[in-house]
Design a protein around this motif. Structure first.
Motif, mmCIF file in Angstrom:
data_model
loop_
_atom_site.group_PDB
_atom_site.id
_atom_site.type_symbol
_atom_site.label_atom_id
_atom_site.label_comp_id
_atom_site.label_asym_id
_atom_site.label_seq_id
_atom_site.Cartn_x
_atom_site.Cartn_y
_atom_site.Cartn_z
ATOM 1 N N GLN A 184 0.811 -1.210 0.000
ATOM 2 C CA GLN A 184 0.000 0.000 0.000
ATOM 3 C C GLN A 184 0.855 1.275 0.000
ATOM 4 O O GLN A 184 0.404 2.331 -0.428
ATOM 5 C CB GLN A 184 -0.948 0.029 1.208
ATOM 6 C CG GLN A 184 -2.040 -1.028 1.166
ATOM 7 C CD GLN A 184 -1.556 -2.423 1.584
ATOM 8 O OE1 GLN A 184 -0.484 -2.583 2.150
ATOM 9 N NE2 GLN A 184 -2.357 -3.434 1.281
ATOM 10 N N ASP A 185 2.095 1.164 0.481
ATOM 11 C CA ASP A 185 2.965 2.339 0.573
ATOM 12 C C ASP A 185 3.487 2.805 -0.786
ATOM 13 O O ASP A 185 4.043 3.901 -0.889
ATOM 14 C CB ASP A 185 4.134 2.066 1.528
ATOM 15 C CG ASP A 185 3.651 1.930 2.955
ATOM 16 O OD1 ASP A 185 2.837 2.756 3.389
ATOM 17 O OD2 ASP A 185 4.090 0.988 3.629
ATOM 18 N N VAL A 186 3.295 2.020 -1.830
ATOM 19 C CA VAL A 186 3.722 2.423 -3.173
ATOM 20 C C VAL A 186 3.074 3.764 -3.520
ATOM 21 O O VAL A 186 3.721 4.660 -4.059
ATOM 22 C CB VAL A 186 3.363 1.349 -4.227
ATOM 23 C CG1 VAL A 186 3.566 1.868 -5.634
ATOM 24 C CG2 VAL A 186 4.181 0.094 -3.979
ATOM 25 N N SER A 187 1.807 3.938 -3.164
ATOM 26 C CA SER A 187 1.102 5.173 -3.521
ATOM 27 C C SER A 187 1.644 6.395 -2.778
ATOM 28 O O SER A 187 1.416 7.526 -3.206
ATOM 29 C CB SER A 187 -0.397 5.022 -3.251
ATOM 30 O OG SER A 187 -0.608 4.833 -1.863
ATOM 31 N N LEU A 188 2.374 6.191 -1.689
ATOM 32 C CA LEU A 188 2.939 7.318 -0.940
ATOM 33 C C LEU A 188 4.094 7.989 -1.672
ATOM 34 O O LEU A 188 4.327 9.185 -1.514
ATOM 35 C CB LEU A 188 3.458 6.858 0.426
ATOM 36 C CG LEU A 188 2.449 6.369 1.435
ATOM 37 C CD1 LEU A 188 3.165 5.849 2.675
ATOM 38 C CD2 LEU A 188 1.481 7.472 1.799
ATOM 39 N N ILE A 189 4.832 7.227 -2.446
ATOM 40 C CA ILE A 189 6.048 7.776 -3.033
ATOM 41 C C ILE A 189 5.999 7.902 -4.540
ATOM 42 O O ILE A 189 6.895 8.482 -5.134
ATOM 43 C CB ILE A 189 7.286 6.932 -2.644
ATOM 44 C CG1 ILE A 189 7.110 5.481 -3.092
ATOM 45 C CG2 ILE A 189 7.571 7.001 -1.179
ATOM 46 C CD1 ILE A 189 8.219 5.015 -3.944
ATOM 47 N N SER A 190 4.982 7.333 -5.165
ATOM 48 C CA SER A 190 5.031 7.292 -6.612
ATOM 49 C C SER A 190 3.641 7.109 -7.204
ATOM 50 O O SER A 190 2.814 6.396 -6.632
ATOM 51 C CB SER A 190 5.913 6.117 -7.024
ATOM 52 O OG SER A 190 5.764 5.823 -8.374
ATOM 53 N N PRO A 191 3.418 7.703 -8.348
ATOM 54 C CA PRO A 191 2.192 7.382 -9.077
ATOM 55 C C PRO A 191 2.348 6.062 -9.837
ATOM 56 O O PRO A 191 1.571 5.747 -10.712
ATOM 57 C CB PRO A 191 2.040 8.574 -10.040
ATOM 58 C CG PRO A 191 3.437 9.031 -10.273
ATOM 59 C CD PRO A 191 4.190 8.739 -8.992
ATOM 60 N N ALA A 192 3.388 5.295 -9.466
ATOM 61 C CA ALA A 192 3.716 4.055 -10.184
ATOM 62 C C ALA A 192 2.573 3.053 -10.173
ATOM 63 O O ALA A 192 2.473 2.223 -11.062
ATOM 64 C CB ALA A 192 4.969 3.413 -9.584
ATOM 65 N N GLY A 193 1.718 3.110 -9.155
ATOM 66 C CA GLY A 193 0.590 2.192 -9.100
ATOM 67 C C GLY A 193 -0.321 2.338 -10.312
ATOM 68 O O GLY A 193 -1.058 1.432 -10.659
ATOM 69 N N ASP A 251 0.912 2.970 -13.328
ATOM 70 C CA ASP A 251 1.712 2.583 -14.486
ATOM 71 C C ASP A 251 1.783 1.060 -14.579
ATOM 72 O O ASP A 251 2.378 0.414 -13.715
ATOM 73 C CB ASP A 251 3.116 3.173 -14.352
ATOM 74 C CG ASP A 251 3.979 2.919 -15.574
ATOM 75 O OD1 ASP A 251 3.636 2.040 -16.400
ATOM 76 O OD2 ASP A 251 5.019 3.602 -15.697
ATOM 77 N N PRO A 252 1.200 0.483 -15.632
ATOM 78 C CA PRO A 252 1.216 -0.988 -15.730
ATOM 79 C C PRO A 252 2.620 -1.559 -15.961
ATOM 80 O O PRO A 252 2.830 -2.752 -15.796
ATOM 81 C CB PRO A 252 0.301 -1.271 -16.929
ATOM 82 C CG PRO A 252 0.265 -0.001 -17.711
ATOM 83 C CD PRO A 252 0.503 1.116 -16.738
ATOM 84 N N GLN A 253 3.585 -0.705 -16.323
ATOM 85 C CA GLN A 253 4.955 -1.154 -16.540
ATOM 86 C C GLN A 253 5.736 -1.300 -15.236
ATOM 87 O O GLN A 253 6.825 -1.860 -15.212
ATOM 88 C CB GLN A 253 5.703 -0.173 -17.452
ATOM 89 C CG GLN A 253 5.070 0.007 -18.817
ATOM 90 C CD GLN A 253 5.097 -1.268 -19.640
ATOM 91 O OE1 GLN A 253 6.100 -1.946 -19.708
ATOM 92 N NE2 GLN A 253 3.974 -1.604 -20.257
ATOM 93 N N ILE A 254 5.185 -0.760 -14.137
ATOM 94 C CA ILE A 254 5.868 -0.760 -12.840
ATOM 95 C C ILE A 254 5.152 -1.719 -11.894
ATOM 96 O O ILE A 254 3.929 -1.722 -11.807
ATOM 97 C CB ILE A 254 5.877 0.663 -12.212
ATOM 98 C CG1 ILE A 254 6.496 1.686 -13.171
ATOM 99 C CG2 ILE A 254 6.574 0.663 -10.866
ATOM 100 C CD1 ILE A 254 7.972 1.519 -13.419
ATOM 101 N N SER A 255 5.945 -2.513 -11.194
ATOM 102 C CA SER A 255 5.370 -3.409 -10.183
ATOM 103 C C SER A 255 6.226 -3.329 -8.928
ATOM 104 O O SER A 255 7.360 -2.859 -8.960
ATOM 105 C CB SER A 255 5.326 -4.846 -10.713
ATOM 106 O OG SER A 255 6.630 -5.314 -10.971
ATOM 107 N N ALA A 256 5.668 -3.772 -7.824
ATOM 108 C CA ALA A 256 6.407 -3.798 -6.563
ATOM 109 C C ALA A 256 6.677 -5.249 -6.209
ATOM 110 O O ALA A 256 5.764 -6.077 -6.203
ATOM 111 C CB ALA A 256 5.595 -3.117 -5.465
#
Length: 157
Positions: free
Chosen positions: A78-87, A89-94
């Motif tokens: 869930q913390d991905v959304s704190l640092i990046s709009p990467a969520g 972007d379908p090219q980015i995963s955690a």
């Protein structure tokens, strides 16, 4: 996975080049010592579609000409959304990654200045930053300690 199991996994998965497994064993106490300062035994790392870790370039607010390149290590997905709009972007995963593996990767991550570990889920205020240059100095000291010849005791004869 506990830290000792993480280290063993690093050793087991190291290339059998006669050097890397020994290097991992040698710096393992340093990896564990740093990992023990962190709150979590594994973190999420943002990756692109090729599996490369996503770099974030930060600018100094007071001096915008000063930049550093960091990788964020996140305690929860869930913390991905704190640092990046990467969520978005379908090219980015955690990808969840053991902490000792993150630390070991820092040795080889040339363009990276630091890894920033977010320590409290849901917050960006409590972080631990590990600078690559500082980490490499600590590794060099560790390796030097092991290479330096033991002093010969005066009463050896």
């Amino acid at each position: 996975m506990d830290l000792e199991a993480q280290i063993q996994l690093l050793i087991n998965n190291a290339p059998n080049d006669g050097v890397t497994p020994h290097l991992v064993s040698t710096i393992a106490p340093l990896l564990v010592a740093i990992a023990q300062k962190l709150r979590h035994t594994q973190y999420y790392i943002l990756q692109d579609s090729e599996g490369s870790w996503v770099l974030t370039t930060l600018s100094n607010r007071a001096n915008p000409g000063i930049e550093k390149r960091v990788i964020y290590a996140l305690p929860t997905i869930q913390d991905v959304s704190l640092i990046s709009p990467a969520g978005l972007d379908p090219q980015i995963s955690a990808k969840i990654t053991p902490v000792t593996h993150i630390l070991f990767q820092l040795v080889a991550l040339e363009p990276v200045d630091s890894i920033v570990f977010l320590e409290t889920p849901g917050k960006t205020t409590h972080t631990f930053e590990l600078r690559r240059a500082d980490f490499q100095k600590r590794i060099q000291r560790q390796l030097k300690k092991l290479r330096s010849p033991k002093p010969i005791p005066p009463d050896i004869a």
